[in-house]
Design an enzyme around this catalytic site. Sequence first.
Site, PDB file in Angstrom:
ATOM      1  N   CYS A 217       0.804  -1.235   0.000  1.00  0.00           N
ATOM      2  CA  CYS A 217       0.000   0.000   0.000  1.00  0.00           C
ATOM      3  C   CYS A 217       0.838   1.287   0.000  1.00  0.00           C
ATOM      4  O   CYS A 217       0.577   2.183  -0.824  1.00  0.00           O
ATOM      5  CB  CYS A 217      -0.960   0.008   1.183  1.00  0.00           C
ATOM      6  N   ARG A 246       6.422 -11.176   6.013  1.00  0.00           N
ATOM      7  CA  ARG A 246       5.939 -10.903   7.372  1.00  0.00           C
ATOM      8  C   ARG A 246       6.546 -11.928   8.312  1.00  0.00           C
ATOM      9  O   ARG A 246       6.532 -13.129   8.022  1.00  0.00           O
ATOM     10  CB  ARG A 246       4.400 -10.982   7.435  1.00  0.00           C
ATOM     11  N   GLN A 264       0.889 -11.322  -3.233  1.00  0.00           N
ATOM     12  CA  GLN A 264      -0.546 -11.057  -3.266  1.00  0.00           C
ATOM     13  C   GLN A 264      -0.936 -10.502  -4.624  1.00  0.00           C
ATOM     14  O   GLN A 264      -0.152  -9.789  -5.242  1.00  0.00           O
ATOM     15  CB  GLN A 264      -0.908  -9.985  -2.232  1.00  0.00           C
ATOM     16  N   ASP A 266      -2.434  -7.918  -5.284  1.00  0.00           N
ATOM     17  CA  ASP A 266      -2.792  -6.732  -4.516  1.00  0.00           C
ATOM     18  C   ASP A 266      -3.296  -5.627  -5.442  1.00  0.00           C
ATOM     19  O   ASP A 266      -2.741  -5.419  -6.517  1.00  0.00           O
ATOM     20  CB  ASP A 266      -1.511  -6.242  -3.812  1.00  0.00           C
ATOM     21  N   HIS A 268      -5.140  -1.458  -5.426  1.00  0.00           N
ATOM     22  CA  HIS A 268      -5.605  -0.291  -4.680  1.00  0.00           C
ATOM     23  C   HIS A 268      -6.362   0.639  -5.616  1.00  0.00           C
ATOM     24  O   HIS A 268      -5.895   0.917  -6.725  1.00  0.00           O
ATOM     25  CB  HIS A 268      -4.426   0.444  -4.037  1.00  0.00           C
ATOM     26  N   LYS A 348     -12.290  -4.452   7.102  1.00  0.00           N
ATOM     27  CA  LYS A 348     -12.196  -5.236   5.864  1.00  0.00           C
ATOM     28  C   LYS A 348     -13.291  -6.276   5.780  1.00  0.00           C
ATOM     29  O   LYS A 348     -13.752  -6.777   6.803  1.00  0.00           O
ATOM     30  CB  LYS A 348     -10.819  -5.910   5.744  1.00  0.00           C
ATOM     31  N   HIS A 394      -8.373  -1.124  -0.648  1.00  0.00           N
ATOM     32  CA  HIS A 394      -7.371  -2.179  -0.846  1.00  0.00           C
ATOM     33  C   HIS A 394      -8.154  -3.454  -1.179  1.00  0.00           C
ATOM     34  O   HIS A 394      -9.139  -3.746  -0.505  1.00  0.00           O
ATOM     35  CB  HIS A 394      -6.588  -2.479   0.432  1.00  0.00           C
TER      36      HIS A 394
HETATM   37 ZN   LIG Z   1      -3.144  -2.331   0.656  1.00  0.00          ZN
END
Ligand SMILES: [Zn+2]
Length: 514
Positions: A217, A246, A264, A266, A268, A348, A394
């Site tokens: 992000c 992580r 991911q 991912d 946005h 979320k 997200h």
């Molecule tokens: Zn994000």
Amino acid sequence: MRSRTSVPVVARMAADRTGPRGWADPNYTMLGKRASGCRQRPPAGLDDRRPARIDRPHGRVPHLRRYYHDDRQRRVVPWSRGLRAAASTSKGPAGDGRGLSLASLRDRVPCPAHPQRNEHMDQHDHRSLGNRLDLFHIQDDAPGMVFWHPRGYAVYRLLEDYIRGQLRRLGYAEVRTPQLLPRDLWERSGHWEKFRDAMFVVDAGDGRQMALKPMSCPGHLQIFNRRRRSWRELPVRFCEFGACHRDEPSGSMHGLMRTRAFEQDDAHVFCREADVEAEVSRFVGLLRRVYAELGFADCAVALSTRPPLRAGSDADWDWAEAGLAEAARANGLDFTIAAGQGAFYGPKLEFALRDRLGRSWQCGTVQLDRVLPGRLGTSYVAPDGSAVVPVMIHHAVFGSMGRFIAMLLEHHGGALPFWLAPEQVAVAPIAREQAGYAATVVDGFAAAGVRAVLSAGDDSLARRIVVAHDEQVPVMAIVGAREAAAGTVTLRERDGTQAVLRLEDAAAVLAARR
Ligand SMILES: [Zn+2]
């Protein structure tokens, strides 16, 4: 009733103590005793186990026999045989140094009395499938880090390309952001304070501290911030196959389901408040379509609300939680509330799939956030010329790519849909004379975009069919003298159905199959 196979095996064993594949088999004596009627004793250390199956090969003495799947022999073999082999030699049956450990044998024998122990034993567990189908491995000295093998990475890339195409059609621009970003940025975003325990930090040569990104992000916000944005540009949609790290506790690692390094799908979206419901609806529509296409009829949805450790004002959270709940209801989602489970920057919606043990794993997610854009100075120019902080949505359809592949493997028992199979067709010549034509068939399939491999060698055709079946290759193309003369192939499906087609037609039919 007499065992149909024990006599010839014993006769052969008596004549020769060398195993069928040429490796010294320490079990011959023991197997001979079994065939002559002696009862096996469970080896020390494993006598708490119950028999997986009771076999009566001679009709007189009930024999307690246990079985496990030998990955290298690709068949179920008596448990005692592999155990003796493991106990007496450090080398495996193939002599490659990969001997069978007692622990690995325990992992392969189901224990009906203690289902909880079967966690490591289920042959349809993605870890077993990953090993048996040669897809990936994780080794003890790199916990939570995945080594993708060629077949596994082929599946990975196919899935990645699939979702990339879906996102591109919906107007997402793919970006790439750095793995390492400075501590200063993570402090401004709030990650350093709220997420520090899960971050891998490294000391850069210039005395600064950097951190491996746990999520993408802040990187996407840097791209948005790079120039002034007008309200006319919104919504701006970025996506990235972001490699994240992580530092999860070592005890929580679980195959591909929970790892320390993962990628991911991912994305946005930067938009105005008025766009939130429409953007969430676009995402939910995408997720439903993709999950249905991949065989997941339904999934559990939860709304995760503000956690104790969070950034942003209560007003931000009130707005975001209410907005996300409203968008979920507008999309007909029946959700539960997961109190306190939100991300530190926003609530979320989580879309969870179940594994074979019935445990839920979050895969898809969509999150509503006004906190990170505010903290990192993100704004757009409104119609009245004022600077307004955009809403940041997200989302990820698969979530972790590895976790989703694990779900797919378990859901399909390793038999992935045709379009996701790493090898779609195994071309098997019946005799050596057809080797040249078989190579032509492989080339013909490859030219049509079908992933084909040659299944030749000294094994019988029946054996090669078994091997292809075990490797979950969906289709076999069998070519004999008749096919070579006529320019055709016999396509054999997993269920045994066969069809004879001209090579060009077969390639076209398979290329069009999903
Ligand atoms: Zn994000």
